[in-house]
Design an enzyme around this catalytic site. Structure first.
Site, PDB file in Angstrom:
ATOM      1  N   MET A   1       0.864  -1.149   0.000  1.00  0.00           N
ATOM      2  CA  MET A   1       0.000   0.000   0.000  1.00  0.00           C
ATOM      3  C   MET A   1       0.906   1.204   0.000  1.00  0.00           C
ATOM      4  O   MET A   1       1.454   1.567   1.022  1.00  0.00           O
ATOM      5  CB  MET A   1      -0.885  -0.002   1.238  1.00  0.00           C
ATOM      6  N   GLY A   2       1.157   1.785  -1.149  1.00  0.00           N
ATOM      7  CA  GLY A   2       1.977   2.991  -1.226  1.00  0.00           C
ATOM      8  C   GLY A   2       1.463   3.897  -0.155  1.00  0.00           C
ATOM      9  O   GLY A   2       2.092   4.101   0.847  1.00  0.00           O
ATOM     10  N   THR A   3       0.298   4.367  -0.341  1.00  0.00           N
ATOM     11  CA  THR A   3      -0.513   4.970   0.721  1.00  0.00           C
ATOM     12  C   THR A   3      -0.227   6.368   1.177  1.00  0.00           C
ATOM     13  O   THR A   3       0.904   6.858   1.156  1.00  0.00           O
ATOM     14  CB  THR A   3      -0.445   4.115   2.014  1.00  0.00           C
ATOM     15  N   THR A   4      -1.359   6.975   1.624  1.00  0.00           N
ATOM     16  CA  THR A   4      -1.261   8.150   2.474  1.00  0.00           C
ATOM     17  C   THR A   4      -2.128   7.850   3.681  1.00  0.00           C
ATOM     18  O   THR A   4      -3.304   7.530   3.537  1.00  0.00           O
ATOM     19  CB  THR A   4      -1.854   9.367   1.755  1.00  0.00           C
TER      20      THR A   4
ATOM     21  N   GLY B   1       2.686   8.862   0.388  1.00  0.00           N
ATOM     22  CA  GLY B   1       2.053  10.145   0.100  1.00  0.00           C
ATOM     23  C   GLY B   1       2.335  11.216   1.125  1.00  0.00           C
ATOM     24  O   GLY B   1       2.191  12.406   0.855  1.00  0.00           O
TER      25      GLY B   1
END
EC number: 3.4.25.1
Lengths: 233, 261
Positions: free
Chosen positions: A11-14, A143
């Protein structure tokens, strides 16, 4: 172009956690990627640990899921033995225990947030390595790089619930605009003495940023709306 | 292997966990593959600690930063903590390992108090304990990624020592870790002398911290100074230092230049 569909789900994610006057607001995007492919465009990265404590997950999807599963299990037993709801601090320390002692194998950054009767709303950041840091607000995931400046400027103490949630939604939305590994919808979870509220903000409900255009159904709508001879020289 | 607690019990006062520990039957060849704990790399790190002996005891300074690679990610980390009644521990390096060391020391101090014999651990004993811990971890190729500074006063005697992640341990009148080794120690070698007053000691530390602020990329302008005397340990509130940028040469350095330098 190599999609690398065998890459581990990440999950690259922010992810964001913010305290306000009375509780906490947790927020996250919804993109899970396998290399360049978006494996899940509507994931839920804000996971329940107890009735009053939730965790935002980032990094390896598998690692963050298994860690939160174990901690949910431990907290369940702890709640039975204690006879009352677990505190946010205990939840954070259980996550830290797993994160620190298995630091060689895990690749997950977590933000624990919740409300308990002793300390009220609290946010704990647990980055790679297993450090625990109690913070008035925390940001994480790929992110978050784009949000350090934003929060330095926009964060204030003692916001209302509405201000805090708006800040979180705005921030996740800004990160999605610039981080390829973040995307989809913005999910928020608000936790206070009254309970837990989940909210969902699909892309079209969010404010438009620089170089973003109002979504249309089709070019044809634009052409038709512009008048009888839109392409005349 | 994934370390999970084998037994898990809590009573009102503390929270106890017992881990599965690989049994060493002496067969190092077989265990070598099972043991995946090897030299790691730090994630969240603290930068320099600077400390000096002065008239009434020891003064120690550190900033409140926790860097994540090149990002100055955390700006409210206390890297100096009181240990028992007589000591102060400052740490640079991986913060999670520092937090773990504080847990070990909590247990050490607890057991010391449980003797209830009126005796309490002094800085020399704590420094020795830390040296053993750091050196033994180094021997297993699984270091605690920290450089520690241990200062304290007991029975009128001041003590100041340092232990590194590879177990190098020594005492001195003034110590510094990380960038402080290169930037602060030369200043201290020149300007430290015995029986510094509190004011002179603080000014000397601030001089070092200001240089570190100018020249260490991972330094932030939010620091604390801690004092240990016979009376006990006090850590100051966080504060910031003024910096000077008004040298004429800084004003327009490329004025007469061709190109950009």
């Amino acid at each position: 172009m190599d999609l690398n569909l065998d890459a581990p789900h990440s999950m690259g994610t922010t992810i964001i956690g913010v305290t306000y006057n009375g509780g906490v607001v947790l927020g996250a995007d919804s993109r899970t990627s396998t290399g360049m492919y978006v494996a899940n465009r509507a994931s839920d990265k804000i996971t329940q640990l107890t009735d009053n404590v939730y965790v935002c997950r980032s990094g390896s999807a598998a690692d963050s899921q298994v860690v939160s599963d174990y901690v949910r299990y431990f907290l369940h037993q702890h709640t039975i033995q204690l006879g009352q709801p677990a505190t946010v601090k205990v939840s954070a320390n259980l996550i830290r225990m797993l994160a620190y002692n298995n630091k060689n194998m895990l690749q997950t950054g977590l933000i624990v947030g919740g409300w308990d009767k002793y300390e009220g709303g609290k946010i704990y950041g647990i980055p790679l390595g297993g450090t625990v840091v109690e913070q008035p607000f925390a940001i994480g995931g790929s992110g978050s790089s784009y949000l350090y400046g934003f929060f330095d400027q926009a964060w204030k103490e003692n916001m209302t619930k509405e201000e805090a949630e708006q800040l979180v939604v705005k921030a996740v939305s800004l990160a999605i605009a610039r981080d390829g590994a973040s995307g989809g919808v913005v999910r928020t979870v608000i936790i206070n003495s009254e309970g837990v509220t989940r909210n969902f903000y699909p892309g079209d409900k969010l404010q438009l940023w620089h170089e973003e255009l109002e979504p249309q159904n089709s070019l044809l709508d634009i052409l038709n709306a512009a008048g009888p001879e839109p392409m005349a020289i | 292997m994934f370390l999970l607690p084998v037994s898990f019990s809590i009573n009102a006062d503390y929270f106890f966990l017992q881990f599965t520990i690989p049994i060493d039957n002496g067969d190092s060849v077989k265990n070598a593959e099972a043991d995946s704990q090897r030299t790691l790399y730090p994630y969240v790190t603290g930068t320099s600690i600077v400390a000096i002996k002065y008239k009434d005891g020891v003064l120690m300074a550190s900033d409140m930063g926790g860097s994540y690679g090149s990002t100055l990610r955390y700006k409210n980390i206390e890297r100096m903590k009181a240990i028992g009644k007589h000591s102060l521990l400052g740490a640079s390096g991986e913060i999670s390992d520092f937090q773990e060391i504080l847990r070990y020391l909590d247990e050490l101090v607890l057991n010391d108090n449980m003797w209830d014999d009126g005796n309490s651990l002094g800085p020399k004993e704590v420094h020795n304990y830390l040296t053993r811990v750091m050196y033994n971890r180094r021997n297993k190729f699984n270091p605690l990624w920290n450089t520690l500074v241990l200062g304290g006063v007991k029975n009128g005697e001041s003590y100041l020592g340092m232990v590194s992640m590879i177990g190098v341990s020594f005492e001195d009148n003034h110590v510094a870790t990380g960038f402080g080794n290169h930037l602060a120690r030369p200043i201290l070698r020149d300007e430290w002398h015995a029986d510094l007053s509190f004011e002179d000691g603080v000014k000397l530390l601030e001089k070092c911290m200001r240089v570190l602020l100018y020249r260490d990329r991972s330094a932030i302008n939010k620091l604390q100074i801690a004092k240990i005397t016979e009376e006990g340990v006090t850590v100051s509130q966080p504060y910031s230092l003024k910096t000077f940028w008004e040298f004429k040469a800084f004003n327009n350095p490329t004025a007469g230049a061709e190109g950009s330098w």
